[in-house]
Scaffold this active site. Structure first.
Site, PDB file in Angstrom:
ATOM      1  N   GLU A  59      -1.857 -12.537  -1.307  1.00 35.54           N
ATOM      2  CA  GLU A  59      -1.448 -12.068  -2.621  1.00 35.54           C
ATOM      3  C   GLU A  59      -2.124 -12.819  -3.762  1.00 35.54           C
ATOM      4  O   GLU A  59      -2.638 -12.191  -4.697  1.00 35.54           O
ATOM      5  CB  GLU A  59       0.084 -12.129  -2.760  1.00 35.54           C
ATOM      6  CG  GLU A  59       0.822 -11.074  -1.926  1.00 35.54           C
ATOM      7  CD  GLU A  59       1.037 -11.460  -0.491  1.00 35.54           C
ATOM      8  OE1 GLU A  59       0.648 -12.588  -0.109  1.00 35.54           O
ATOM      9  OE2 GLU A  59       1.603 -10.668   0.277  1.00 35.54           O
ATOM     10  N   HIS A  94      13.551 -10.409  -0.072  1.00 37.50           N
ATOM     11  CA  HIS A  94      13.017  -9.047  -0.207  1.00 37.50           C
ATOM     12  C   HIS A  94      13.927  -8.182  -1.075  1.00 37.50           C
ATOM     13  O   HIS A  94      13.936  -6.956  -0.922  1.00 37.50           O
ATOM     14  CB  HIS A  94      12.859  -8.388   1.171  1.00 37.50           C
ATOM     15  CG  HIS A  94      11.607  -8.767   1.897  1.00 37.50           C
ATOM     16  ND1 HIS A  94      11.335 -10.052   2.299  1.00 37.50           N
ATOM     17  CD2 HIS A  94      10.528  -8.033   2.280  1.00 37.50           C
ATOM     18  CE1 HIS A  94      10.164 -10.078   2.927  1.00 37.50           C
ATOM     19  NE2 HIS A  94       9.648  -8.881   2.916  1.00 37.50           N
TER      20      HIS A  94
HETATM   21  C1  LIG Z   1       3.806 -13.045   1.564  1.00 41.00           C
HETATM   22  C2  LIG Z   1       4.111 -11.795   2.262  1.00 41.00           C
HETATM   23  N1  LIG Z   1       3.263 -10.765   2.150  1.00 41.00           N
HETATM   24  C3  LIG Z   1       3.514  -9.606   2.781  1.00 41.00           C
HETATM   25  C4  LIG Z   1       4.642  -9.451   3.533  1.00 41.00           C
HETATM   26  C5  LIG Z   1       4.941  -8.135   4.233  1.00 41.00           C
HETATM   27  N2  LIG Z   1       4.716  -8.317   5.668  1.00 41.00           N
HETATM   28  C6  LIG Z   1       5.715  -8.629   6.497  1.00 41.00           C
HETATM   29  S1  LIG Z   1       5.189  -8.887   8.065  1.00 41.00           S
HETATM   30  C7  LIG Z   1       3.592  -8.588   7.634  1.00 41.00           C
HETATM   31  C8  LIG Z   1       2.512  -8.650   8.671  1.00 41.00           C
HETATM   32  C9  LIG Z   1       2.463  -9.998   9.313  1.00 41.00           C
HETATM   33  O1  LIG Z   1       1.460  -9.999  10.276  1.00 41.00           O
HETATM   34  P1  LIG Z   1       1.368 -11.223  11.279  1.00 41.00           P
HETATM   35  O2  LIG Z   1       1.371 -12.488  10.513  1.00 41.00           O
HETATM   36  O3  LIG Z   1       0.200 -10.975  12.153  1.00 41.00           O
HETATM   37  O4  LIG Z   1       2.717 -11.190  12.101  1.00 41.00           O
HETATM   38  P2  LIG Z   1       3.233 -10.067  13.084  1.00 41.00           P
HETATM   39  O5  LIG Z   1       4.061  -9.131  12.287  1.00 41.00           O
HETATM   40  O6  LIG Z   1       2.049  -9.417  13.697  1.00 41.00           O
HETATM   41  O7  LIG Z   1       4.060 -10.804  14.086  1.00 41.00           O
HETATM   42  C10 LIG Z   1       3.487  -8.290   6.279  1.00 41.00           C
HETATM   43  C11 LIG Z   1       2.236  -7.948   5.592  1.00 41.00           C
HETATM   44  C12 LIG Z   1       5.531 -10.538   3.590  1.00 41.00           C
HETATM   45  N3  LIG Z   1       6.686 -10.460   4.237  1.00 41.00           N
HETATM   46  N4  LIG Z   1       5.228 -11.701   2.973  1.00 41.00           N
END
Ligand SMILES: Cc1ncc(C[n+]2csc(CCOP(=O)(O)OP(=O)(O)O)c2C)c(N)n1
Ligand SMILES: Cc1ncc(C[n+]2csc(CCOP(=O)(O)OP(=O)(O)O)c2C)c(N)n1
Ligand SMILES: [Mg+2]
Ligand SMILES: [Mg+2]
Lengths: 331, 345, 331, 345
Positions: free
Chosen positions: C60, C129
């Site tokens: 971000e 959230h």
């Molecule tokens: C700072 C932030 N940006 C975006 C999100 C929305 N979001 C939640 S999970 C996710 C993907 C996370 O991917 P990863 O770190 O690979 O974990 P996974 O879900 O694959 O276990 C996103 C973009 C968030 N919760 N926090």
């Protein structure tokens, strides 16, 4: 009583608390040998070593996050954030994490950390080194916010902050580091949420934070010479806020001006004014008025910068109009 | 019924007896079972909000947490049920939390994305991707500063490696030799996007650039994960940390329980391949049986027992009470004993 | 008139502006094929391609900073910030950079960018959230802040935001994405700084932002049945704020409640209340009252979460007391 | 009197004629002279606030900016006077800005730490360490998106490599092959701390981990810097970017003009060594003379001319007017032509 500078007062508070509790440590940029650019921490590293006065890389989100984790696991970090403007870099760790962890965990985790930083313009440091951003953190439940107005408060509030079990943000005014005030030799602490009536008065209440207390005390002098008796009150902490004392004064004098160095709009003055209006409306002879910094980024040029902050003259002028009932005509 | 964790004193020798292996198996099945029940709660509209399933990644959490003592700390993620179970949590308090009930680990205030279990050193899940990287590193700082032996493990996903915070804390962890292990669960996706599209260069290389020893391991092989972690944990306790581990794994469900139609970002064939050919539970079960550490019947009995536990916990949680409305403004601030504010205290 | 959802309205606004001006582009997480988790941007990538609907890593601060630089050099980025809570991560780029660059450069640089994000609790998404953080950005001079209250406003304000030469933050209520409202087929824009009187009334003014407009409209219905005639006003943008319309209404009805979903303390309600108190004090029969969200992190449990936000019932209750003059006794 | 920059069309061949070399020398001397005068203004209490001197690092800014056209963009730092001069700025507007006068580049609103010169593609200095990393990368995104040829150079210090933002934007720059060059001025110090104490591992390695081609160069050798940069700029224009350059250099003054007693963090001997043996201006002057590109007398005349220019500009700025008080709330918001808000506009 002996007089010491605000800078010395903060230094003493930290030294005393670090002696008292070995889980207290300092972390930030150039805090050790350099003792910060303002030299506030000078000498602490000599007594406590680099293991407890920790120089970091320029990684504000990183070391604030680490302080949160350290606080959660048994220490009491005092984070040094060199300029209040850098709060914008650490808001996630401070507001999404530190502020909410106790609540989100249903009370099982806690974050006893202090974030020391500063506020205040007119140092010719321009828009990114002159902001007074305390309203932002005050809006976030879970944080406590202290605004010392002299060396005396700086010491007493810092000691309380360190012993608190919650994240506390303390804003020192960077122009006041060399200002002296009487500070007792004996240990003392200043409780949070207890306003200080700096000067009693009958005709108007001036509520002022941080360096604005000086501004209002000067204004009160001038007003006194004109026969207007002004009460000056320093809330000392804005979270928690000693609404009771403020309201009592408002009811007594029936006129109030709130003075703060943050931007006026959506700022601290609005909150204090609203609380008083809500509770003392029918005792007021005039609307509670606000005097914050202008809603402009802080300009570098001295010719412009000095126009942006509240001054004794502006306070006097507004108080005169309020006491003369002029606001009636304006409305 | 819970898998009892060893304290540090009791835990010196590496894994090697059947009890350890069976506990690992049990913990993996407990996670899978927990998730299946959580998913059902969502599908039957009994769970408030959304949740992210850990199914498919069990060997990661279990392989790592089995190398830790109760005093060691972990930080978890939005996909955190697996870490929570693996670190020793109970079904009942977990389901209560997922349903927002007063008996949940966080009195219903945190929910799935903030579940924390301090009794077992779980400092909490985090709904900010990467948001706990500082917290884990700070826990390691406490350990070093207070002369403790605790290690902190920071779990995060491949997507989280895009957060700048990670690089900031890796730098400090490396400079100060902190006992922290960064465990990146690379499940190939960050929400609805493939990791390749959002990660340039090499993830391991990023840790190495800070002078951090980096490893990659098959995250579907619980023994490989555990053996690697045991070694790194011991070394971290001796001040040889920090370390980085990239665990190659896969999530079986969508990004969250509501992510049902996902063919636009990944194929059913790919999902089937991982489930059929690399499932960590099936693989480990086969190994246990082939090594004579358990019979098929014993395994089936274990599975059934866990299934029954879960069902009971779900029922308990469904019937449990919500917190009283008066709790809404409780826990905003932690109480501080007023006596500490007395001079000389 | 046809009715479309708020989500479709935002989508249309973006599509129209991207057709009109090829320097407009979208950047954020999962904005392209996924069309965001809320599916608001569905289909845009098909028309404009991944060169103008750009999926980013979870960075971000990084992509907001890049949007600032892109905006300074000839494009008009629309940044998609998936949850309003992530504002805390981008405050430096938004408030230290985007907000100040035009001013610091003496007017030689400008940052025509839009940051689209959301607010709103009661979605069972817990403390990180569910926040409504618009007061924070409203405090920072240089940013404009829009809060659409229906599909109609969402479209018209978005189009204005994109054509603005300044950084604009738009907060959509994430619970309203599927709410329908009449939206003309013909192109229209809604100017910033012009409040909308949603319902006229005589006895009390309800000033409401975002989804609180619905809340206040419901409250007004109930009050009408009790013989209390409530005026409902939606400021639509809080920076700039149409203080004039609000004050005129306050002078007319003599009683005001300000309702907003951000935390009450140091929030939007305080600012609006203060401005009205200052300007209409002598026309008021009662203090301007505030109704914001509780000053607590948003709890997950539905049993608790629903208690934290303003509801029609709370508004009605407060309005009744104000109109009955009860606040007099309280004060 | 200003060094005129070539437009892109006119600038194809690499450096090679004496005019180019002399302009490089002139630009380095202009920076040094600017800084000496700025320091004097501080010491004589004629300048509001503090400022950070670029002296010692001239070959970095000049070597890089001479490889750029006016349309190319740079972002600068708190130590930004050198970048500003090198990118084509005039003394008069610069001194006016440092003194907060209305004729400054930013009408006195920015001051030393925010000086920007849009006419020459300088997007501004930044008082947030690392704060312009996103801006520079975004400028490169504009270039790619609008099909322009512009390259963006992001200047920052070694200390700034500790900011997480850098890793976030490097990742995106690498994924999208943006025409941006990250130029790290490694002067060995971050305020009052040695770089070694705050940077673990390898700075170049950090860029490389994102798949970014990384170079290190002697930042006191203007020709080496320029030659390297010319090549990278050309490649970046062709879509082969991003690139990283680590420029090894030294700041002669304290962290800022007020940082006088600095022996607690660095020795006088070290300072003397850099000044006596590695000064970029002395070195390049020697080379110019030895190559017969200029005589000592010509060089002295050039120096004197620059000195006189600076003096005149300082005097002008001291006498110039402050902005009118009415400007205080001007430029908070950029005006927008109301006609664009009409439907169909
Ligand atoms: C700072 C932030 N940006 C975006 C999100 C929305 N979001 C939640 S999970 C996710 C993907 C996370 O991917 P990863 O770190 O690979 O974990 P996974 O879900 O694959 O276990 C996103 C973009 C968030 N919760 N926090
Ligand atoms: C985000 C941020 N943190 C801290 C500071 C205070 N500060 C100003 S310059 C500086 C050191 C920068 O070091 P480096 O990047 O190496 O640049 P140099 O000064 O050596 O040119 C620091 C810590 C700042 N301005 N911004
Ligand atoms: Mg992933
Ligand atoms: Mg440096």
């Amino acid at each position: 009583m002996r007089e010491i500078t605000l800078s010395q007062a903060v230094n003493e508070a930290l030294r005393e608390e670090m002696r008292r509790d070995e889980t207290v440590f300092i972390i930030g940029e150039d805090v050790a040998e350099a003792g910060t650019p303002f030299k506030v921490l000078a000498g602490l590293v000599d007594e406590f070593g680099t293991g407890r006065v920790i120089d970091t890389p320029i990684s504000e989100p990183g070391f604030v996050g680490m302080a949160v984790g350290a606080a959660m696991t048994g220490t009491r970090p005092v984070v040094d954030l060199m300029f209040g403007d850098f709060l914008f870099l650490v808001m996630d760790q401070l507001c999404n994490q530190a502020a909410k962890i106790h609540y989100m965990s249903g009370g099982t985790l806690r974050v006893p950390m202090v974030l020391r930083t500063n506020l205040g313009a007119t140092r010719r440091s321009a828009a990114q080194h002159s902001q007074s951003l305390h309203a932002l953190v005050a809006h976030i439940p879970g944080l406590k916010v202290a605004l010392p107005s002299s060396a005396y408060e700086a010491k007493g509030l810092m000691k309380t902050a360190i012993r608190e079990n919650n994240p506390v943000v303390i804003f020192e005014d960077k122009l006041m580091y060399n200002d002296k005030a009487p500070v007792p030799e004996e240990e003392y602490l200043i409780p949070f949420g207890v306003a200080n009536v700096k000067r009693e008065g009958r005709d108007i209440t001036l509520i002022a934070t941080s360096s604005m207390v000086q501004v209002c005390e000067k204004a009160a002098e001038t007003l006194a010479a004109e026969g207007i008796s002004a009460e000056v009150i320093d809330p000392r902490t804005i979270v928690p806020l000693d609404t009771e004392t403020l309201i009592a004064s408002a009811k007594k004098t029936s006129r109030v001006i709130v003075v703060d160095e943050g931007h006026q709009s959506f700022g601290v003055t609005s909150e204090i004014a609203s609380r008083i209006n809500e509770a003392a409306f029918y005792h007021l002879d005039a609307p509670v008025m606000r005097l914050g910094a202008m809603d402009v980024p802080v300009p570098f040029s001295p010719a412009l910068e000095d126009l942006t902050v509240p001054t004794p003259e502006k306070v006097v002028e507004m108080a005169r109009r309020l006491c003369a009932g002029e606001m009636i005509h304006a409305a | 019924m819970c898998a009892t964790k060893t304290s540090r004193a009791a835990k010196a020798a590496p894994k090697g007896n059947s009890e350890d292996y069976l506990r690992m198996y049990r913990q993996m099945v407990r996670i899978r079972t927990f998730e299946d029940n959580a998913n059902q709660l969502y599908l039957s509209a009994k769970m408030p909000g959304l949740t992210h399933m850990y199914s498919g990644e069990e060997a990661v959490a279990v392989g790592i947490c089995e190398a830790l003592t109760t005093e060691d700390k972990i930080t978890s993620t939005h996909r955190g049920h697996g870490h929570c179970v693996a670190k020793g949590a109970e079904f009942k308090e977990m389901f209560c939390e997922l349903l927002g009930k007063a008996e949940g680990y966080c009195r219903g205030k945190g929910g799935s994305m903030h579940i924390a279990d301090t009794s077992n050193g779980n400092l909490g899940a985090n709904a900010i991707v990467g948001g706990s990287m500082g917290i884990a590193t700070g826990a390691a700082l406490t350990s070093k500063m207070l002369g403790k032996q605790d290690v902190a493990v920071c779990f995060f996903g491949d997507g989280a490696t895009a957060q700048g915070l990670w690089y900031e804390v890796m730098n400090m962890a490396a400079l100060w030799k902190l006992p922290v292990i960064y465990a990146c669960e690379n499940n190939g996706y960050s929400e609805y996007t493939k990791t390749d599209e959002i990660a340039a260069g090499s993830i391991r290389g990023r840790a190495e650039a800070f002078g951090i020893e980096a490893h990659q391991v098959d995250g579907q092989d619980v023994l490989a994960v555990n053996t690697l972690t045991e070694g790194l944990v011991e070394r971290a306790r001796k001040g040889e940390g920090p370390f980085f581990i990239e665990l190659m794994t896969y999530r079986y469900h969508g990004h969250h329980v509501g992510d049902i139609n996902r063919e636009y970002y990944r194929s059913k064939a790919e999902e089937k391949d991982w489930k059929d050919n690399r499932d960590p539970i099936i693989r480990f079960r086969g190994w246990l049986v082939s090594q004579g550490l358990a019979t098929e019947a014993e395994i089936e009995a274990l599975n059934a027992e866990i299934e029954a536990d879960a069902k009971a916990a779900v029922e308990y949680a469904l019937a449990a009470a919500y917190p009283d409305g008066a709790e809404v403004d409780l826990h905003v601030y932690a109480p501080t004993d007023p006596s500490v504010f007395r001079p000389g205290a």
